[in-house]
Design a protein around this motif. Structure first.
Motif, PDB file in Angstrom:
ATOM      1  N   ILE A  54       0.853  -1.187   0.000  1.00  0.00           N
ATOM      2  CA  ILE A  54       0.000   0.000   0.000  1.00  0.00           C
ATOM      3  C   ILE A  54       0.887   1.234   0.000  1.00  0.00           C
ATOM      4  O   ILE A  54       1.796   1.354   0.825  1.00  0.00           O
ATOM      5  CB  ILE A  54      -0.907   0.046   1.244  1.00  0.00           C
ATOM      6  CG1 ILE A  54      -1.812  -1.191   1.310  1.00  0.00           C
ATOM      7  CG2 ILE A  54      -1.757   1.312   1.250  1.00  0.00           C
ATOM      8  CD1 ILE A  54      -2.603  -1.303   2.598  1.00  0.00           C
ATOM      9  N   THR A  55       0.651   2.157  -0.954  1.00  0.00           N
ATOM     10  CA  THR A  55       1.313   3.460  -0.896  1.00  0.00           C
ATOM     11  C   THR A  55       0.363   4.398  -0.180  1.00  0.00           C
ATOM     12  O   THR A  55      -0.768   4.588  -0.605  1.00  0.00           O
ATOM     13  CB  THR A  55       1.641   3.992  -2.304  1.00  0.00           C
ATOM     14  OG1 THR A  55       0.438   4.240  -3.029  1.00  0.00           O
ATOM     15  CG2 THR A  55       2.494   2.981  -3.069  1.00  0.00           C
ATOM     16  N   MET A  56       0.819   4.982   0.927  1.00  0.00           N
ATOM     17  CA  MET A  56      -0.076   5.705   1.835  1.00  0.00           C
ATOM     18  C   MET A  56       0.339   7.156   2.016  1.00  0.00           C
ATOM     19  O   MET A  56       1.454   7.445   2.470  1.00  0.00           O
ATOM     20  CB  MET A  56      -0.077   5.006   3.199  1.00  0.00           C
ATOM     21  CG  MET A  56      -0.985   5.622   4.247  1.00  0.00           C
ATOM     22  SD  MET A  56      -2.715   5.180   4.019  1.00  0.00           S
ATOM     23  CE  MET A  56      -2.685   3.451   4.581  1.00  0.00           C
ATOM     24  N   ASP A  57      -0.557   8.083   1.661  1.00  0.00           N
ATOM     25  CA  ASP A  57      -0.350   9.496   1.943  1.00  0.00           C
ATOM     26  C   ASP A  57      -0.549   9.727   3.446  1.00  0.00           C
ATOM     27  O   ASP A  57      -1.120   8.885   4.146  1.00  0.00           O
ATOM     28  CB  ASP A  57      -1.352  10.323   1.123  1.00  0.00           C
ATOM     29  CG  ASP A  57      -1.050  11.810   1.172  1.00  0.00           C
ATOM     30  OD1 ASP A  57       0.078  12.188   1.542  1.00  0.00           O
ATOM     31  OD2 ASP A  57      -1.955  12.598   0.843  1.00  0.00           O
ATOM     32  N   VAL A  58      -0.092  10.875   3.956  1.00  0.00           N
ATOM     33  CA  VAL A  58      -0.262  11.180   5.375  1.00  0.00           C
ATOM     34  C   VAL A  58      -1.464  12.097   5.603  1.00  0.00           C
ATOM     35  O   VAL A  58      -2.418  11.735   6.291  1.00  0.00           O
ATOM     36  CB  VAL A  58       1.008  11.817   5.972  1.00  0.00           C
ATOM     37  CG1 VAL A  58       0.756  12.238   7.417  1.00  0.00           C
ATOM     38  CG2 VAL A  58       2.170  10.839   5.917  1.00  0.00           C
ATOM     39  N   GLN A  59      -1.441  13.277   5.022  1.00  0.00           N
ATOM     40  CA  GLN A  59      -2.501  14.254   5.259  1.00  0.00           C
ATOM     41  C   GLN A  59      -3.690  13.971   4.348  1.00  0.00           C
ATOM     42  O   GLN A  59      -3.643  14.203   3.141  1.00  0.00           O
ATOM     43  CB  GLN A  59      -1.971  15.666   5.004  1.00  0.00           C
ATOM     44  CG  GLN A  59      -0.972  16.133   6.040  1.00  0.00           C
ATOM     45  CD  GLN A  59      -0.659  17.615   5.905  1.00  0.00           C
ATOM     46  OE1 GLN A  59      -1.033  18.257   4.933  1.00  0.00           O
ATOM     47  NE2 GLN A  59       0.053  18.156   6.882  1.00  0.00           N
ATOM     48  N   MET A  60      -4.763  13.450   4.954  1.00  0.00           N
ATOM     49  CA  MET A  60      -5.987  13.144   4.222  1.00  0.00           C
ATOM     50  C   MET A  60      -7.190  13.434   5.107  1.00  0.00           C
ATOM     51  O   MET A  60      -7.080  13.410   6.334  1.00  0.00           O
ATOM     52  CB  MET A  60      -6.011  11.658   3.803  1.00  0.00           C
ATOM     53  CG  MET A  60      -4.955  11.263   2.808  1.00  0.00           C
ATOM     54  SD  MET A  60      -5.089   9.520   2.333  1.00  0.00           S
ATOM     55  CE  MET A  60      -4.616   8.703   3.872  1.00  0.00           C
ATOM     56  N   PRO A  61      -8.334  13.717   4.506  1.00  0.00           N
ATOM     57  CA  PRO A  61      -9.541  13.936   5.309  1.00  0.00           C
ATOM     58  C   PRO A  61     -10.038  12.637   5.928  1.00  0.00           C
ATOM     59  O   PRO A  61      -9.639  11.550   5.489  1.00  0.00           O
ATOM     60  CB  PRO A  61     -10.550  14.472   4.277  1.00  0.00           C
ATOM     61  CG  PRO A  61     -10.076  13.929   2.967  1.00  0.00           C
ATOM     62  CD  PRO A  61      -8.574  13.899   3.064  1.00  0.00           C
ATOM     63  N   ASP A  62     -10.871  12.766   6.946  1.00  0.00           N
ATOM     64  CA  ASP A  62     -11.540  11.618   7.568  1.00  0.00           C
ATOM     65  C   ASP A  62     -10.627  10.868   8.530  1.00  0.00           C
ATOM     66  O   ASP A  62     -10.947  10.674   9.686  1.00  0.00           O
ATOM     67  CB  ASP A  62     -12.069  10.674   6.480  1.00  0.00           C
ATOM     68  CG  ASP A  62     -12.995   9.613   7.026  1.00  0.00           C
ATOM     69  OD1 ASP A  62     -13.469   9.803   8.160  1.00  0.00           O
ATOM     70  OD2 ASP A  62     -13.241   8.619   6.348  1.00  0.00           O
TER      71      ASP A  62
END
Length: 222
Positions: A54-62
């Motif tokens: 999984i490539t995972m961003d840090v700053q995301m909504p929810d």
């Protein structure tokens, strides 16, 4: 021919996901199985799609990527390796991600070849940190004394390792590759790989990055 590496892309920017998809889909050994735009979507997609990486961003909504990583790693039925891919070169993100169980940390200004390499390395069971942050990880843990509460646990873990395995772990903690460890100890790379596998198994670590974090946290290496 082995099955392709199954990848889940997580980022709240559709354009970035499209770019990652273009880069990774160009590789015959990698396939994109899904996308998510929030941390909550990532947790649900990981459970439903069972990706390898999984490539995972840090700053995301929810829900941010750190919490999503923590929840996915905590699910014992999921075996996905998670690479944090972020614009922000911040120590709080880096160390929170490692503590949450991420196996890699990559900056979004890295080249396409770095993203491809990260997916392959994580799928193979190893960890990968961007060159910019590897030294910081080593310095951070090398200069931080283990907490007193972990002393007994550290002793128990140390007793599981043979002298040679402890040597290999110390060199892994210095960010050495298998080839560099082999040259340092005058043994073959295949032997090093066997030792690393046994160290991971005995420490209960998912990959090299987690083994290093665990080793420093419990005072197994200095």
């Amino acid at each position: 021919m082995s099955d392709p590496i199954r990848v889940l892309l997580v980022d709240d920017h559709e354009m970035l996901r499209a770019g990652f998809r273009t880069i990774l889909d160009s590789q015959p050994d990698i396939t994109i199985v899904g996308e998510a735009a929030t941390g909550a979507e990532a947790v649900a997609a990981a459970s439903a799609l069972r990706p390898d990486v999984i490539t995972m961003d840090v700053q995301m909504p929810d829900m941010d990527g750190i919490e999503a990583t923590r929840r996915i790693v905590a699910d014992g039925d999921l075996q996905a390796a998670i690479a944090i891919v972020t614009t922000f070169d911040r120590d709080d993100y880096l160390f929170s991600a490692l503590d949450a169980g991420a196996s890699g940390f990559l900056l979004k200004n890295s080249g396409p070849e770095d993203l491809i390499a990260a997916v392959r390395v994580l799928a193979a069971g190893d960890g990968m940190l961007a060159p910019e942050v590897t030294r910081r990880v080593v310095q951070r843990y090398a200069t931080t004394a283990p907490e007193a509460a972990t002393a007994s646990t550290g002793l128990e873990l140390a007793e599981r390792l043979t002298d040679r395995e402890a040597e290999v772990l110390a060199l892994v903690a210095e960010a050495m590759s298998n080839a560099e460890i082999a040259a340092s100890l005058f043994i073959g790379e295949a032997t090093v790989k066997t030792h690393v596998s046994r160290v991971l198994q005995k420490l209960g670590a998912r990959d090299r990055v987690q083994a290093v974090v665990l080793a420093h946290r419990h005072g197994l290496v200095r």
